[in-house]
Motif scaffolding. Structure first.
Motif, PDB file in Angstrom:
ATOM      1  N   TYR A 142       0.836  -1.205   0.000  1.00 15.90           N
ATOM      2  CA  TYR A 142       0.000   0.000   0.000  1.00 15.90           C
ATOM      3  C   TYR A 142       0.867   1.249   0.000  1.00 15.90           C
ATOM      4  O   TYR A 142       1.988   1.228   0.518  1.00 15.90           O
ATOM      5  CB  TYR A 142      -0.852   0.069   1.273  1.00 15.90           C
ATOM      6  CG  TYR A 142      -1.772  -1.087   1.499  1.00 15.90           C
ATOM      7  CD1 TYR A 142      -2.985  -1.181   0.847  1.00 15.90           C
ATOM      8  CD2 TYR A 142      -1.431  -2.091   2.402  1.00 15.90           C
ATOM      9  CE1 TYR A 142      -3.842  -2.239   1.082  1.00 15.90           C
ATOM     10  CE2 TYR A 142      -2.285  -3.156   2.640  1.00 15.90           C
ATOM     11  CZ  TYR A 142      -3.484  -3.226   1.971  1.00 15.90           C
ATOM     12  OH  TYR A 142      -4.329  -4.281   2.209  1.00 15.90           O
ATOM     13  N   PRO A 143       0.327   2.383  -0.484  1.00 18.47           N
ATOM     14  CA  PRO A 143       0.999   3.651  -0.207  1.00 18.47           C
ATOM     15  C   PRO A 143       0.989   3.872   1.306  1.00 18.47           C
ATOM     16  O   PRO A 143      -0.018   3.580   1.964  1.00 18.47           O
ATOM     17  CB  PRO A 143       0.132   4.693  -0.920  1.00 18.47           C
ATOM     18  CG  PRO A 143      -0.674   3.928  -1.916  1.00 18.47           C
ATOM     19  CD  PRO A 143      -0.867   2.567  -1.321  1.00 18.47           C
ATOM     20  N   GLN A 144       2.070   4.365   1.868  1.00 24.38           N
ATOM     21  CA  GLN A 144       2.135   4.532   3.323  1.00 24.38           C
ATOM     22  C   GLN A 144       1.004   5.380   3.868  1.00 24.38           C
ATOM     23  O   GLN A 144       0.499   5.117   4.956  1.00 24.38           O
ATOM     24  CB  GLN A 144       3.487   5.123   3.739  1.00 24.38           C
ATOM     25  CG  GLN A 144       4.555   4.089   3.848  1.00 24.38           C
ATOM     26  CD  GLN A 144       5.826   4.630   4.471  1.00 24.38           C
ATOM     27  OE1 GLN A 144       5.862   5.703   5.068  1.00 24.38           O
ATOM     28  NE2 GLN A 144       6.889   3.873   4.334  1.00 24.38           N
ATOM     29  N   ASP A 145       0.592   6.395   3.138  1.00 23.77           N
ATOM     30  CA  ASP A 145      -0.452   7.296   3.634  1.00 23.77           C
ATOM     31  C   ASP A 145      -1.864   6.727   3.496  1.00 23.77           C
ATOM     32  O   ASP A 145      -2.812   7.309   4.004  1.00 23.77           O
ATOM     33  CB  ASP A 145      -0.383   8.642   2.911  1.00 23.77           C
ATOM     34  CG  ASP A 145       0.864   9.426   3.258  1.00 23.77           C
ATOM     35  OD1 ASP A 145       1.501   9.121   4.293  1.00 23.77           O
ATOM     36  OD2 ASP A 145       1.218  10.338   2.489  1.00 23.77           O
ATOM     37  N   ASP A 146      -2.009   5.587   2.798  1.00 27.21           N
ATOM     38  CA  ASP A 146      -3.340   5.021   2.556  1.00 27.21           C
ATOM     39  C   ASP A 146      -3.675   3.849   3.466  1.00 27.21           C
ATOM     40  O   ASP A 146      -4.735   3.255   3.320  1.00 27.21           O
ATOM     41  CB  ASP A 146      -3.464   4.556   1.104  1.00 27.21           C
ATOM     42  CG  ASP A 146      -3.601   5.703   0.129  1.00 27.21           C
ATOM     43  OD1 ASP A 146      -3.639   6.861   0.566  1.00 27.21           O
ATOM     44  OD2 ASP A 146      -3.655   5.431  -1.088  1.00 27.21           O
ATOM     45  N   PHE A 147      -2.787   3.487   4.365  1.00 30.01           N
ATOM     46  CA  PHE A 147      -3.052   2.341   5.227  1.00 30.01           C
ATOM     47  C   PHE A 147      -2.757   2.729   6.671  1.00 30.01           C
ATOM     48  O   PHE A 147      -1.692   3.246   6.973  1.00 30.01           O
ATOM     49  CB  PHE A 147      -2.178   1.144   4.830  1.00 30.01           C
ATOM     50  CG  PHE A 147      -2.524  -0.115   5.576  1.00 30.01           C
ATOM     51  CD1 PHE A 147      -3.517  -0.952   5.099  1.00 30.01           C
ATOM     52  CD2 PHE A 147      -1.876  -0.451   6.750  1.00 30.01           C
ATOM     53  CE1 PHE A 147      -3.861  -2.108   5.788  1.00 30.01           C
ATOM     54  CE2 PHE A 147      -2.199  -1.603   7.448  1.00 30.01           C
ATOM     55  CZ  PHE A 147      -3.196  -2.431   6.959  1.00 30.01           C
ATOM     56  N   ILE A 148      -3.703   2.481   7.532  1.00 33.41           N
ATOM     57  CA  ILE A 148      -3.508   2.767   8.957  1.00 33.41           C
ATOM     58  C   ILE A 148      -3.055   1.479   9.639  1.00 33.41           C
ATOM     59  O   ILE A 148      -3.797   0.486   9.668  1.00 33.41           O
ATOM     60  CB  ILE A 148      -4.805   3.299   9.602  1.00 33.41           C
ATOM     61  CG1 ILE A 148      -5.208   4.611   8.937  1.00 33.41           C
ATOM     62  CG2 ILE A 148      -4.614   3.482  11.103  1.00 33.41           C
ATOM     63  CD1 ILE A 148      -6.565   5.136   9.353  1.00 33.41           C
ATOM     64  N   VAL A 149      -1.846   1.505  10.155  1.00 28.89           N
ATOM     65  CA  VAL A 149      -1.301   0.357  10.866  1.00 28.89           C
ATOM     66  C   VAL A 149      -1.972   0.284  12.230  1.00 28.89           C
ATOM     67  O   VAL A 149      -2.100   1.293  12.929  1.00 28.89           O
ATOM     68  CB  VAL A 149       0.228   0.495  11.018  1.00 28.89           C
ATOM     69  CG1 VAL A 149       0.797  -0.643  11.846  1.00 28.89           C
ATOM     70  CG2 VAL A 149       0.896   0.569   9.651  1.00 28.89           C
ATOM     71  N   GLY A 150      -2.426  -0.899  12.608  1.00 21.80           N
ATOM     72  CA  GLY A 150      -3.081  -1.087  13.898  1.00 21.80           C
ATOM     73  C   GLY A 150      -2.115  -0.957  15.053  1.00 21.80           C
ATOM     74  O   GLY A 150      -0.918  -1.229  14.920  1.00 21.80           O
ATOM     75  N   ASP A 151      -2.620  -0.536  16.203  1.00 21.97           N
ATOM     76  CA  ASP A 151      -1.796  -0.378  17.404  1.00 21.97           C
ATOM     77  C   ASP A 151      -1.100  -1.670  17.803  1.00 21.97           C
ATOM     78  O   ASP A 151      -0.034  -1.637  18.407  1.00 21.97           O
ATOM     79  CB  ASP A 151      -2.652   0.107  18.586  1.00 21.97           C
ATOM     80  CG  ASP A 151      -3.141   1.526  18.407  1.00 21.97           C
ATOM     81  OD1 ASP A 151      -2.577   2.258  17.571  1.00 21.97           O
ATOM     82  OD2 ASP A 151      -4.103   1.892  19.110  1.00 21.97           O
ATOM     83  N   ARG A 152      -1.694  -2.796  17.497  1.00 21.30           N
ATOM     84  CA  ARG A 152      -1.127  -4.084  17.891  1.00 21.30           C
ATOM     85  C   ARG A 152      -0.381  -4.775  16.764  1.00 21.30           C
ATOM     86  O   ARG A 152       0.204  -5.837  16.976  1.00 21.30           O
ATOM     87  CB  ARG A 152      -2.230  -4.983  18.432  1.00 21.30           C
ATOM     88  CG  ARG A 152      -2.846  -4.396  19.714  1.00 21.30           C
ATOM     89  CD  ARG A 152      -3.834  -5.323  20.356  1.00 21.30           C
ATOM     90  NE  ARG A 152      -3.372  -6.698  20.269  1.00 21.30           N
ATOM     91  CZ  ARG A 152      -4.172  -7.750  20.272  1.00 21.30           C
ATOM     92  NH1 ARG A 152      -5.455  -7.604  20.377  1.00 21.30           N
ATOM     93  NH2 ARG A 152      -3.686  -8.977  20.182  1.00 21.30           N
ATOM     94  N   ASP A 153      -0.416  -4.221  15.553  1.00 20.05           N
ATOM     95  CA  ASP A 153       0.316  -4.831  14.443  1.00 20.05           C
ATOM     96  C   ASP A 153       1.796  -4.884  14.784  1.00 20.05           C
ATOM     97  O   ASP A 153       2.322  -4.006  15.469  1.00 20.05           O
ATOM     98  CB  ASP A 153       0.101  -4.056  13.149  1.00 20.05           C
ATOM     99  CG  ASP A 153      -1.269  -4.295  12.535  1.00 20.05           C
ATOM    100  OD1 ASP A 153      -1.933  -5.279  12.912  1.00 20.05           O
ATOM    101  OD2 ASP A 153      -1.674  -3.494  11.677  1.00 20.05           O
TER     102      ASP A 153
END
Length: 127
Positions: free
Chosen positions: A47-58
């Motif tokens: 994904y583009p970095q700005d288009d994906f929200i990484v989860g707090d637990r990822d």
């Protein structure tokens, strides 16, 4: 054991690194996420970095060709004893992954860590 001497949890082949560079030229900074998801199974997704929200637990496993590589916690529990290698094979990319339509798709290969590697990662709090 120093952090630099720990075995990599994720690696990248030359072919995958070349595709990552092509996608980066088109889309800017990238990231990878390996989920246990529904639509595209457990394929590595780009994904583009700005288009994906990484989860707090990822869990961040490392970087591949300068792109951070994350995994969902449930997948990590299953895969934490393995070294992952991001590769490219012919085929259709994941529905939402940036390589879709290129005739190639990202693919994960894995191998179990040796006992010594696993012990080093455990001692470092990495697994």
């Amino acid at each position: 054991m120093s952090e630099a001497s720990l075995p990599e949890q994720v690696r990248v082949t030359e072919a995958a690194a070349a595709l990552i560079e092509q996608l980066r030229a088109q889309h800017g900074p990238l990231l990878f996420h390996q989920s246990g998801g529904c639509c595209d199974g457990s394929s590595p997704m780009c994904y583009p970095q700005d288009d994906f929200i990484v989860g707090d637990r990822d869990v961040r496993l490392g970087e591949v060709a300068g792109a951070p590589f994350y995994m969902s916690p449930s997948q990590y529990e299953y895969w934490k004893h393995t070294q992952l290698t991001l590769d490219v094979v012919p085929g259709q990319g994941g529905m939402f992954s940036l390589e879709n339509g290129s005739g190639r798709r990202f693919h994960i290969r894995s191998r179990l860590f040796s006992d010594a590697e696993a012990d080093a990662l455990k001692a470092a709090g990495r697994i």
